[in-house]
Design a protein around this motif. Structure first.
Motif, PDB file in Angstrom:
ATOM      1  N   PRO A  33       0.844   9.337   0.035  1.00  0.00           N
ATOM      2  CA  PRO A  33       1.487   8.236   0.772  1.00  0.00           C
ATOM      3  C   PRO A  33       1.038   6.839   0.360  1.00  0.00           C
ATOM      4  CG  PRO A  33      -0.086   9.368   2.178  1.00  0.00           C
ATOM      5  CD  PRO A  33      -0.024  10.140   0.907  1.00  0.00           C
ATOM      6  N   PHE A  34      -0.153   6.743  -0.255  1.00  0.00           N
ATOM      7  CA  PHE A  34      -0.667   5.401  -0.567  1.00  0.00           C
ATOM      8  C   PHE A  34      -0.638   5.133  -2.067  1.00  0.00           C
ATOM      9  CE2 PHE A  34      -2.769   6.518   3.447  1.00  0.00           C
ATOM     10  CZ  PHE A  34      -2.255   5.503   4.215  1.00  0.00           C
ATOM     11  N   LEU A  84       0.812  -1.222   0.000  1.00  0.00           N
ATOM     12  CA  LEU A  84       0.000   0.000   0.000  1.00  0.00           C
ATOM     13  C   LEU A  84       0.842   1.267   0.000  1.00  0.00           C
ATOM     14  CD1 LEU A  84      -3.088  -0.029   0.112  1.00  0.00           C
ATOM     15  CD2 LEU A  84      -2.944   0.495   2.531  1.00  0.00           C
ATOM     16  N   ASP A  87       8.920  14.377  -0.426  1.00  0.00           N
ATOM     17  CA  ASP A  87       8.844  14.213  -1.880  1.00  0.00           C
ATOM     18  C   ASP A  87       7.445  13.746  -2.276  1.00  0.00           C
ATOM     19  OD1 ASP A  87       8.840  11.674  -0.986  1.00  0.00           O
ATOM     20  OD2 ASP A  87      10.672  11.043  -1.987  1.00  0.00           O
ATOM     21  N   ASN A  88       7.334  13.103  -3.424  1.00  0.00           N
ATOM     22  CA  ASN A  88       6.013  12.689  -3.921  1.00  0.00           C
ATOM     23  C   ASN A  88       5.333  11.688  -2.986  1.00  0.00           C
ATOM     24  OD1 ASN A  88       4.042  12.932  -5.867  1.00  0.00           O
ATOM     25  ND2 ASN A  88       4.669  11.040  -6.882  1.00  0.00           N
ATOM     26  N   SER A  89       6.140  10.823  -2.353  1.00  0.00           N
ATOM     27  CA  SER A  89       5.549   9.821  -1.458  1.00  0.00           C
ATOM     28  C   SER A  89       4.998  10.461  -0.194  1.00  0.00           C
ATOM     29  CB  SER A  89       6.583   8.762  -1.099  1.00  0.00           C
ATOM     30  OG  SER A  89       7.615   9.337  -0.341  1.00  0.00           O
ATOM     31  N   LEU A  98      12.281   9.288  -2.477  1.00  0.00           N
ATOM     32  CA  LEU A  98      11.963   8.073  -1.703  1.00  0.00           C
ATOM     33  C   LEU A  98      10.732   7.370  -2.263  1.00  0.00           C
ATOM     34  CD1 LEU A  98      12.446   9.347   1.951  1.00  0.00           C
ATOM     35  CD2 LEU A  98      13.529   7.346   1.003  1.00  0.00           C
ATOM     36  N   ASP A  99      10.115   7.979  -3.288  1.00  0.00           N
ATOM     37  CA  ASP A  99       8.894   7.418  -3.855  1.00  0.00           C
ATOM     38  C   ASP A  99       9.214   6.155  -4.663  1.00  0.00           C
ATOM     39  OD1 ASP A  99       6.366   7.017  -4.660  1.00  0.00           O
ATOM     40  OD2 ASP A  99       6.271   8.691  -6.071  1.00  0.00           O
ATOM     41  N   ASP A 149      12.494  13.589   3.213  1.00  0.00           N
ATOM     42  CA  ASP A 149      11.290  12.772   3.000  1.00  0.00           C
ATOM     43  C   ASP A 149      10.116  13.561   2.423  1.00  0.00           C
ATOM     44  OD1 ASP A 149      10.793  14.273   5.177  1.00  0.00           O
ATOM     45  OD2 ASP A 149      10.380  12.625   6.552  1.00  0.00           O
TER      46      ASP A 149
END
Lengths: 100, 164
Positions: B85-86, A24, B79-81, A90-91, B77
């Protein structure tokens, strides 16, 4: 349901939560943390079975799981830091061309 | 009383595992993971496996998680995530995850049957009994573990040196 059945089911639930996090989440570091949750669930089931049967092999196995986890985290963190330095993110989507 | 402690720490372990899954910032996830591991150590202590409770705190919380916190501090941290986040297929993953957990629950509840306690070892979970058994029965495995640790250190060093 006795105490050890409850713990085994708890281990299964925690393992499922970790697995859910791995598929997820998009952040590399959080995915690593979810892997650690899965490993912890395995340790919990080993310990509950060892305590239930009052034998040592489950506990010894737990010790070796800790050793493997330490090695894994040392190597994985080195790889994550290098990947992030190379891609700048980090993605997980930024690392889609990785093979294997 | 032991069952109360086990139920309490189990509840905490589940809550913190869910928090690791849902929190946005990796540092907060790491703190939730540390709390999750401490809760598991509480379960081990309540079960009487004090050796494992100590290992859990010393190795996982003391070494592995500190290492992870260092890595989080090293990396940016935001960034895109962080914004998303999901995964895009979160709904499907959630359905499959819940189905997996339900299947696991059913399987364990049906398979797990009480095992008779063996009367061979008196209390194998004290430090002295564990140390003695480790040095007598598992000395070769212990040596192998040290070699594995050395290989891990060398591999991490080589990965950093070569830059992948």
């Amino acid at each position: 349901m006795d105490r050890y059945q409850f713990l085994t089911i708890l281990a299964g639930l925690i393992f499922s939560l970790g697995l859910l996090g791995v598929v997820l989440r998009r952040n590399l570091l959080v995915v690593m943390m979810c892997l650690e949750i899965m490993l912890n669930a395995v340790v919990l089931s080993f310990v509950s079975f060892a305590v239930r049967s009052q034998t040592l092999p489950g506990i010894a196995m737990t010790f070796f799981i800790y050793v493997a986890a330490s090695c894994e985290i040392a190597l994985a963190m080195a790889i994550v830091v290098l990947l992030v330095k190379r891609r700048g993110s980090l993605d997980l989507g930024a690392h889609q061309e990785l093979k294997g | 009383m032991t069952d109360v402690f086990i139920a309490f720490f189990s509840f905490l372990a589940l809550i913190f595992a869910v928090l690791v899954l849902t929190l946005r910032q990796p540092m907060r996830c790491a703190l939730a993971l540390i709390a999750h591991m401490c809760s598991l150590a509480g379960i081990y202590a309540a079960l009487g496996a004090h050796v494992i409770a100590m290992f859990q705190i010393l190795i996982y919380v003391g070494a592995v998680m500190v290492f992870m916190v260092y890595a989080i501090m090293l990396l940016d941290d935001r960034d895109n995530s962080y914004r998303h986040p999901f995964s895009a297929k979160a709904g499907t993953c959630l359905v499959v995850g819940i189905a997996f957990a339900a299947g696991l629950w059913l399987a364990i509840a049906h398979i797990a049957t009480p095992v008779a306690a063996s009367a061979g070892i008196l209390d194998p979970f004290t430090f002295s009994a564990f140390s003695l058994a480790f040095m007598k029965q598992y000395w070769f495995h212990f040596e192998l573990a040290t070699v594995l640790l050395l290989v891990g250190v060398v591999a991490a060093w080589a990965a950093v040196k070569e830059g992948l």
